[in-house]
Design an enzyme around this catalytic site. Sequence first.
Site, PDB file in Angstrom:
ATOM      1  N   ASN A  10       0.869  -1.177   0.000  1.00 13.10           N
ATOM      2  CA  ASN A  10       0.000   0.000   0.000  1.00 13.10           C
ATOM      3  C   ASN A  10       0.907   1.229   0.000  1.00 13.10           C
ATOM      4  O   ASN A  10       1.474   1.578   1.026  1.00 13.10           O
ATOM      5  CB  ASN A  10      -0.893  -0.017   1.260  1.00 13.10           C
ATOM      6  CG  ASN A  10      -1.684   1.270   1.409  1.00 13.10           C
ATOM      7  OD1 ASN A  10      -1.788   2.061   0.469  1.00 13.10           O
ATOM      8  ND2 ASN A  10      -2.247   1.477   2.593  1.00 13.10           N
ATOM      9  N   LYS A  12       0.129   4.274  -0.376  1.00 17.92           N
ATOM     10  CA  LYS A  12      -0.518   5.484   0.151  1.00 17.92           C
ATOM     11  C   LYS A  12      -0.268   6.681  -0.780  1.00 17.92           C
ATOM     12  O   LYS A  12      -0.192   6.493  -1.977  1.00 17.92           O
ATOM     13  CB  LYS A  12      -0.048   5.768   1.580  1.00 17.92           C
ATOM     14  CG  LYS A  12      -0.113   4.527   2.461  1.00 17.92           C
ATOM     15  CD  LYS A  12       0.030   4.847   3.918  1.00 17.92           C
ATOM     16  CE  LYS A  12       0.091   3.555   4.710  1.00 17.92           C
ATOM     17  NZ  LYS A  12      -0.058   3.756   6.136  1.00 17.92           N
ATOM     18  N   HIS A  96      -9.537   1.297   4.569  1.00 16.96           N
ATOM     19  CA  HIS A  96      -8.281   1.505   5.302  1.00 16.96           C
ATOM     20  C   HIS A  96      -8.548   2.460   6.468  1.00 16.96           C
ATOM     21  O   HIS A  96      -9.362   3.373   6.360  1.00 16.96           O
ATOM     22  CB  HIS A  96      -7.217   2.080   4.361  1.00 16.96           C
ATOM     23  CG  HIS A  96      -5.849   2.068   4.973  1.00 16.96           C
ATOM     24  ND1 HIS A  96      -5.447   3.028   5.874  1.00 16.96           N
ATOM     25  CD2 HIS A  96      -4.820   1.207   4.846  1.00 16.96           C
ATOM     26  CE1 HIS A  96      -4.210   2.758   6.264  1.00 16.96           C
ATOM     27  NE2 HIS A  96      -3.810   1.652   5.654  1.00 16.96           N
ATOM     28  N   GLU A  98      -7.016   4.898   7.552  1.00 18.65           N
ATOM     29  CA  GLU A  98      -6.831   6.318   7.224  1.00 18.65           C
ATOM     30  C   GLU A  98      -8.073   6.881   6.535  1.00 18.65           C
ATOM     31  O   GLU A  98      -8.435   8.039   6.734  1.00 18.65           O
ATOM     32  CB  GLU A  98      -5.566   6.492   6.364  1.00 18.65           C
ATOM     33  CG  GLU A  98      -4.312   6.309   7.216  1.00 18.65           C
ATOM     34  CD  GLU A  98      -3.119   5.720   6.484  1.00 18.65           C
ATOM     35  OE1 GLU A  98      -3.087   5.742   5.244  1.00 18.65           O
ATOM     36  OE2 GLU A  98      -2.206   5.224   7.180  1.00 18.65           O
ATOM     37  N   GLU A 168      -5.510  -4.772  10.406  1.00 12.65           N
ATOM     38  CA  GLU A 168      -4.500  -3.746  10.652  1.00 12.65           C
ATOM     39  C   GLU A 168      -4.847  -2.998  11.932  1.00 12.65           C
ATOM     40  O   GLU A 168      -5.654  -2.052  11.908  1.00 12.65           O
ATOM     41  CB  GLU A 168      -4.483  -2.743   9.483  1.00 12.65           C
ATOM     42  CG  GLU A 168      -4.196  -3.384   8.136  1.00 12.65           C
ATOM     43  CD  GLU A 168      -3.623  -2.372   7.161  1.00 12.65           C
ATOM     44  OE1 GLU A 168      -2.518  -2.622   6.664  1.00 12.65           O
ATOM     45  OE2 GLU A 168      -4.243  -1.323   6.925  1.00 12.65           O
ATOM     46  N   GLY A 174       2.160   2.453  10.701  1.00 13.85           N
ATOM     47  CA  GLY A 174       3.104   3.554  10.540  1.00 13.85           C
ATOM     48  C   GLY A 174       3.754   4.001  11.834  1.00 13.85           C
ATOM     49  O   GLY A 174       4.380   5.054  11.885  1.00 13.85           O
ATOM     50  N   SER A 214       3.176  -1.956  10.441  1.00 12.97           N
ATOM     51  CA  SER A 214       4.624  -1.988  10.651  1.00 12.97           C
ATOM     52  C   SER A 214       5.230  -3.370  10.398  1.00 12.97           C
ATOM     53  O   SER A 214       6.156  -3.783  11.095  1.00 12.97           O
ATOM     54  CB  SER A 214       4.971  -1.478  12.050  1.00 12.97           C
ATOM     55  OG  SER A 214       4.506  -0.144  12.204  1.00 12.97           O
TER      56      SER A 214
HETATM   57  C1  PEP Z   1      -0.888   0.262   5.989  1.00 13.59           C
HETATM   58  O1  PEP Z   1      -1.143   1.452   6.085  1.00 13.59           O
HETATM   59  O2  PEP Z   1      -1.620  -0.475   5.303  1.00 13.59           O
HETATM   60  C2  PEP Z   1       0.292  -0.224   6.710  1.00 13.59           C
HETATM   61  C3  PEP Z   1       0.304  -1.455   7.089  1.00 13.59           C
HETATM   62  O3  PEP Z   1       1.289   0.688   6.951  1.00 13.59           O
HETATM   63  P1  PEP Z   1       2.699   0.387   7.687  1.00 13.59           P
HETATM   64  O4  PEP Z   1       3.228  -0.918   7.151  1.00 13.59           O
HETATM   65  O5  PEP Z   1       3.568   1.545   7.322  1.00 13.59           O
HETATM   66  O6  PEP Z   1       2.402   0.299   9.147  1.00 13.59           O
END
Ligand code: PEP
Length: 254
Positions: A10, A12, A96, A98, A168, A174, A214
């Site tokens: 992803n 983003k 997601h 976000e 997630e 992040g 992460s």
């Molecule tokens: C995401 O936003 O889908 C995600 C998993 O981000 P990160 O790996 O940076 O935590």
Amino acid sequence: MARKYFIAGNWKMNKTAAEATALIDAIKAKIGTQTKVDVAVCPTFTALDAASKALKGSTIKLGAQNVYVKPSGAYTGEISADMLKEFCCEYVILGHSERREYFKECNCFVNEKVKVVLANGMKPILCVGEKLEEREAGKTIDVVSQQVLKGLEGVSKDDAKNVVVAYEPVWAIGTGKTATPEMAQEVHAQIRKNLAELFGAETAEDMQILYGGSMKPENAKDLLAQKDIDGGLIGGAALKADSFVALVEIAQNA
Ligand code: PEP
């Protein structure tokens, strides 16, 4: 049917079209023809055309990060399913955290999007996950179950085969903090139970449930060793060819 691991990037709101091409070229050079693991990259809308061209001749699939529910019309700033199909998008990330947080997308709207994506022959990657305060209040299983059950309401058993779920935990996205493999497995097992409630145990067994938050080469092996973790939705570590390729290689050997 044994589930295949799936590593999806992803990106983003990162990477111009030119940068997307360069990143894909670097990834393709290392894992462009492997078939053991499902792999996809999900760039921004403006990089889809370039990404689609760069991916030609590889086994890496293309995904988008969102879609609107209407097929066309006066919806300034939105993108339709047909527009994604023009670039051969196979996957669409939906719900997601976000988007839920900054754009106020609720389970019901996400559900509409899931159905539009499926009706258009693409595969939704439905993101679910609890916030830190929800985890601390002991509400994780409740929140995630609701997101899965409502997000997939009205989806047929046949279409369910094309659905991917990504767990997630919001507090892990992040932030550098990852759920421990045991914490993640507990929620993944619950998600599979929810999928079994909706579609029956046999279909649920075949569905891919990804972990996101992460995930990086240093922690991927232990996460992927869990029974119900079938891959990763990768944010930060998907923006560099080396770490993304390393994650695919870890999945190949998991
Ligand atoms: C995401 O936003 O889908 C995600 C998993 O981000 P990160 O790996 O940076 O935590």
